[in-house]
Design a protein around this motif. Structure first.
Motif, short mmCIF file in Angstrom:
data_model
loop_
_atom_site.label_atom_id
_atom_site.label_comp_id
_atom_site.label_asym_id
_atom_site.label_seq_id
_atom_site.Cartn_x
_atom_site.Cartn_y
_atom_site.Cartn_z
N GLY A 26 0.80 -1.22 0.00
CA GLY A 26 0.00 0.00 0.00
C GLY A 26 0.83 1.26 0.00
N SER A 27 0.45 2.19 0.88
CA SER A 27 1.08 3.49 0.91
C SER A 27 2.44 3.48 1.61
CB SER A 27 0.17 4.50 1.60
OG SER A 27 0.01 4.11 2.94
N VAL A 28 2.79 2.36 2.23
CA VAL A 28 4.06 2.29 2.94
C VAL A 28 5.23 2.43 1.98
CG1 VAL A 28 5.52 0.83 4.39
CG2 VAL A 28 3.06 0.90 4.78
N ARG A 29 5.10 1.86 0.79
CA ARG A 29 6.22 1.94 -0.15
C ARG A 29 6.43 3.36 -0.66
NH1 ARG A 29 3.13 -0.83 -5.08
NH2 ARG A 29 2.01 -1.77 -3.39
N HIS A 30 5.43 4.23 -0.54
CA HIS A 30 5.60 5.63 -0.93
C HIS A 30 6.33 6.43 0.15
CE1 HIS A 30 3.11 5.05 -4.42
NE2 HIS A 30 2.15 4.53 -3.67
N VAL A 31 6.25 5.97 1.38
CA VAL A 31 6.84 6.70 2.48
C VAL A 31 8.33 6.38 2.61
CG1 VAL A 31 6.82 7.02 4.99
CG2 VAL A 31 4.68 6.83 3.73
N PHE A 32 8.66 5.10 2.56
CA PHE A 32 10.03 4.68 2.78
C PHE A 32 10.76 4.50 1.46
CE2 PHE A 32 7.67 3.15 6.47
CZ PHE A 32 8.39 3.78 7.46
N VAL A 33 12.04 4.86 1.46
CA VAL A 33 12.87 4.66 0.28
C VAL A 33 13.93 3.63 0.63
CG1 VAL A 33 12.53 6.98 -0.63
CG2 VAL A 33 14.39 6.55 0.93
N PRO A 34 14.46 2.96 -0.36
CA PRO A 34 15.52 1.99 -0.07
C PRO A 34 16.71 2.66 0.60
CG PRO A 34 14.72 1.71 -2.30
CD PRO A 34 14.08 2.95 -1.76
#
Length: 133
Positions: free
Chosen positions: A41-49
């Motif tokens: 969901g939206s978690v991948r938009h918040v965190f970057v590698p």
């Protein structure tokens, strides 16, 4: 058993049963390592590698030169703030000028009335009256 104890026991049992059968309880649990690797969901938009995050800090250190886009953005913000300050100062100056003009007009009116009253009171009929035009 008293009736209040029975009611509280039954409500506790019903709550545990609902939580056990509900499919939403999986999201409250701590995810496995396999699930933690794939953000949903939206978690991948918040965190970057981690590599991108470290590259960001390496790319823009404390003493490194700013990029042109950053310089232009800062200049736009600075110019907008300067324009707002200028408009505010202009409004304040206009308000003060209007206030000073009104005060001056009122003072002139009071002085004129006072001198007119003085002339009327002290007029002895020997000299023609002096009129303001």
């Amino acid at each position: 058993m008293s009736w209040t104890l029975r009611v509280s026991f039954l409500s506790l049992l019903a709550t545990v049963l609902i939580l056990a059968l509900c499919s939403e309880t999986d999201s409250a649990a701590v995810p496995d390592d396999a699930e933690a690797a794939e953000p949903k969901g939206s978690v991948r938009h918040v965190f970057v590698p981690e590599s991108d995050a470290s590259n960001f800090f390496k790319q823009r250190g404390r003493r490194s030169a700013k990029r042109q886009a950053e310089v232009q953005a800062e200049q736009r913000v600075w110019l907008a703030a300067r324009e707002r300050r200028r408009e505010h100062n202009e409004e304040q100056r206009d308000e003060f000028e209007n206030y000073a003009e009104e005060e001056h007009d009122e003072q002139d009116e009071r002085t004129r009335e006072r001198s007119e009253q003085y002339r009327e009171y002290h007029y002895d009929g020997l000299y023609p009256r002096y009129h303001w035009h």
